[in-house]
Design an enzyme around this catalytic site. Sequence first.
Site, mmCIF file in Angstrom:
data_model
loop_
_atom_site.group_PDB
_atom_site.id
_atom_site.type_symbol
_atom_site.label_atom_id
_atom_site.label_comp_id
_atom_site.label_asym_id
_atom_site.label_seq_id
_atom_site.Cartn_x
_atom_site.Cartn_y
_atom_site.Cartn_z
ATOM 1 N N ASP A 21 1.845 -46.512 -32.836
ATOM 2 C CA ASP A 21 2.495 -45.129 -32.815
ATOM 3 C C ASP A 21 3.552 -44.774 -33.846
ATOM 4 O OD1 ASP A 21 4.245 -45.092 -30.310
ATOM 5 O OD2 ASP A 21 5.606 -47.225 -30.141
ATOM 6 N N GLY A 22 3.914 -43.484 -33.210
ATOM 7 C CA GLY A 22 4.905 -43.385 -33.913
ATOM 8 C C GLY A 22 4.215 -41.662 -34.007
ATOM 9 N N GLY A 24 3.671 -38.660 -32.280
ATOM 10 C CA GLY A 24 3.960 -37.575 -31.596
ATOM 11 C C GLY A 24 5.997 -37.622 -32.538
ATOM 12 N N TRP A 26 6.346 -38.276 -35.832
ATOM 13 C CA TRP A 26 6.210 -37.689 -36.382
ATOM 14 C C TRP A 26 5.825 -36.054 -36.658
ATOM 15 C CZ3 TRP A 26 2.435 -35.166 -39.582
ATOM 16 C CH2 TRP A 26 1.671 -35.406 -40.936
ATOM 17 N N HIS A 38 -1.118 -37.022 -33.617
ATOM 18 C CA HIS A 38 -2.837 -37.805 -33.776
ATOM 19 C C HIS A 38 -3.984 -37.282 -34.230
ATOM 20 C CE1 HIS A 38 -0.540 -39.274 -29.958
ATOM 21 N NE2 HIS A 38 -0.509 -37.667 -29.328
ATOM 22 N N ARG A 72 0.004 -38.367 -19.890
ATOM 23 C CA ARG A 72 0.884 -38.055 -20.584
ATOM 24 C C ARG A 72 0.600 -36.129 -20.154
ATOM 25 N NH1 ARG A 72 1.725 -39.781 -26.560
ATOM 26 N NH2 ARG A 72 2.904 -41.822 -26.152
ATOM 27 N N LEU A 132 -16.888 -56.251 -40.493
ATOM 28 C CA LEU A 132 -15.822 -56.064 -39.807
ATOM 29 C C LEU A 132 -16.497 -55.697 -38.004
ATOM 30 C CD1 LEU A 132 -12.778 -55.645 -39.532
ATOM 31 C CD2 LEU A 132 -13.126 -53.829 -40.133
ATOM 32 N N LEU A 196 5.782 -55.140 -26.412
ATOM 33 C CA LEU A 196 4.129 -55.136 -26.717
ATOM 34 C C LEU A 196 3.287 -54.105 -25.992
ATOM 35 C CD1 LEU A 196 3.479 -58.845 -26.031
ATOM 36 C CD2 LEU A 196 3.746 -57.675 -28.018
ATOM 37 N N SER A 197 4.251 -53.231 -24.402
ATOM 38 C CA SER A 197 3.237 -52.527 -24.230
ATOM 39 C C SER A 197 2.066 -52.773 -23.047
ATOM 40 C CB SER A 197 3.227 -51.336 -25.022
ATOM 41 O OG SER A 197 4.868 -50.817 -25.438
HETATM 42 C C1 FPP Z 1 0.627 -43.598 -30.584
HETATM 43 O O1 FPP Z 1 1.967 -42.387 -30.404
HETATM 44 C C2 FPP Z 1 -0.275 -43.268 -30.611
HETATM 45 C C3 FPP Z 1 -1.260 -42.451 -29.308
HETATM 46 C C4 FPP Z 1 -1.737 -42.871 -28.268
HETATM 47 C C5 FPP Z 1 -2.751 -42.365 -29.778
HETATM 48 C C6 FPP Z 1 -3.496 -43.376 -31.193
HETATM 49 C C7 FPP Z 1 -4.333 -42.316 -31.547
HETATM 50 C C8 FPP Z 1 -4.674 -42.064 -32.645
HETATM 51 C C9 FPP Z 1 -3.830 -42.761 -34.061
HETATM 52 C C10 FPP Z 1 -5.944 -41.071 -33.351
HETATM 53 C C11 FPP Z 1 -7.050 -41.014 -32.624
HETATM 54 C C12 FPP Z 1 -7.247 -42.518 -32.496
HETATM 55 C C13 FPP Z 1 -8.864 -42.604 -33.031
HETATM 56 C C14 FPP Z 1 -9.099 -44.333 -32.885
HETATM 57 C C15 FPP Z 1 -9.943 -41.806 -33.118
HETATM 58 P P1 FPP Z 1 2.626 -41.140 -30.056
HETATM 59 O O2 FPP Z 1 2.298 -40.067 -29.753
HETATM 60 O O3 FPP Z 1 3.579 -42.063 -28.549
HETATM 61 O O4 FPP Z 1 3.828 -41.345 -31.006
HETATM 62 P P2 FPP Z 1 5.255 -41.441 -29.883
HETATM 63 O O5 FPP Z 1 5.936 -42.865 -29.489
HETATM 64 O O6 FPP Z 1 6.316 -40.898 -31.375
HETATM 65 O O7 FPP Z 1 5.894 -40.453 -29.317
#
Ligand code: FPP
Length: 245
Positions: A21-22, A24, A26, A38, A72, A132, A196-197
């Site tokens: 998470d995070g 966006g 970042w 992402h 989204r 793994l 836990l979403s």
């Molecule tokens: C949450 O951050 C992240 C996601 C919904 C997507 C996770 C995807 C990746 C880490 C990149 C690609 C993954 C793979 C496996 C190739 P958020 O967008 O909810 O962040 P925020 O809460 O700050 O808005």
Amino acid sequence: MDIKNQIDKNNVPQHVAIIMDGNGRWAEKRGLPRIFGHKNGVGAVRAATEAAGEIGVKFLTLYAFSTENWKRPKIEIDTLMNLLIETIDNEIGNLNKNDVRLITIGNTSALPKNVQTKLKYAIDKTSQGKTLTTILALNYGARAEITEATRKILTEYRNGKLDEMSLSPEVFGGYLQTAGIPDPELLIRTSGEIRLSNFLLWQLAYAELYFTPVLWPDFSKDDFFNAIVEYQHRERRFGMTSEQL
Ligand code: FPP
């Protein structure tokens, strides 16, 4: 002593699950569109996979796209799907080199066709990985998973293949998408959110929960090792008293 050396090799969790998470936030902190978060999150996926393999974790589940993430903006969803394809293309060599098997949970049949094709390719190509297993949770939601398991159980019951007295938590678990995979002993969530979403609600019943303010794109191998060390300091009682352990 560096953090990796503080890890007790005899008490490494078999299965670690991560809510990444995070991304966006970042990007927003840097004045960039969310998709850059992402894109930069991919490096952290690589770091976590390598770190897990290095210390002997056997299963790593990564929450990459939830059943709720369809809400989204389309541009963000499209970027995430393309990123998945790109990442598989770029990382397949590394996965094989590190002896990693890739599998998925979630309703992947609802993902775009080109993503499904690429996933199938990656799953086939890595099927011999023994060090793994990385489990990508894609279009995953725990309530949908539990509902689907219940539906299958009802069908088996109706067909006379299962009677109500033989249903136990173990048998129920066998109808989930994680059948055959041990429950995670440790859940990590980044970005400071403490919930836990809808992630692995059944499987996390006894997991240790670890929350860190680090935003996912900044999550490093040392952050992963820190979570393991913290896990090793927890007392896991499973309902017993300290004296009984
Ligand atoms: C949450 O951050 C992240 C996601 C919904 C997507 C996770 C995807 C990746 C880490 C990149 C690609 C993954 C793979 C496996 C190739 P958020 O967008 O909810 O962040 P925020 O809460 O700050 O808005």
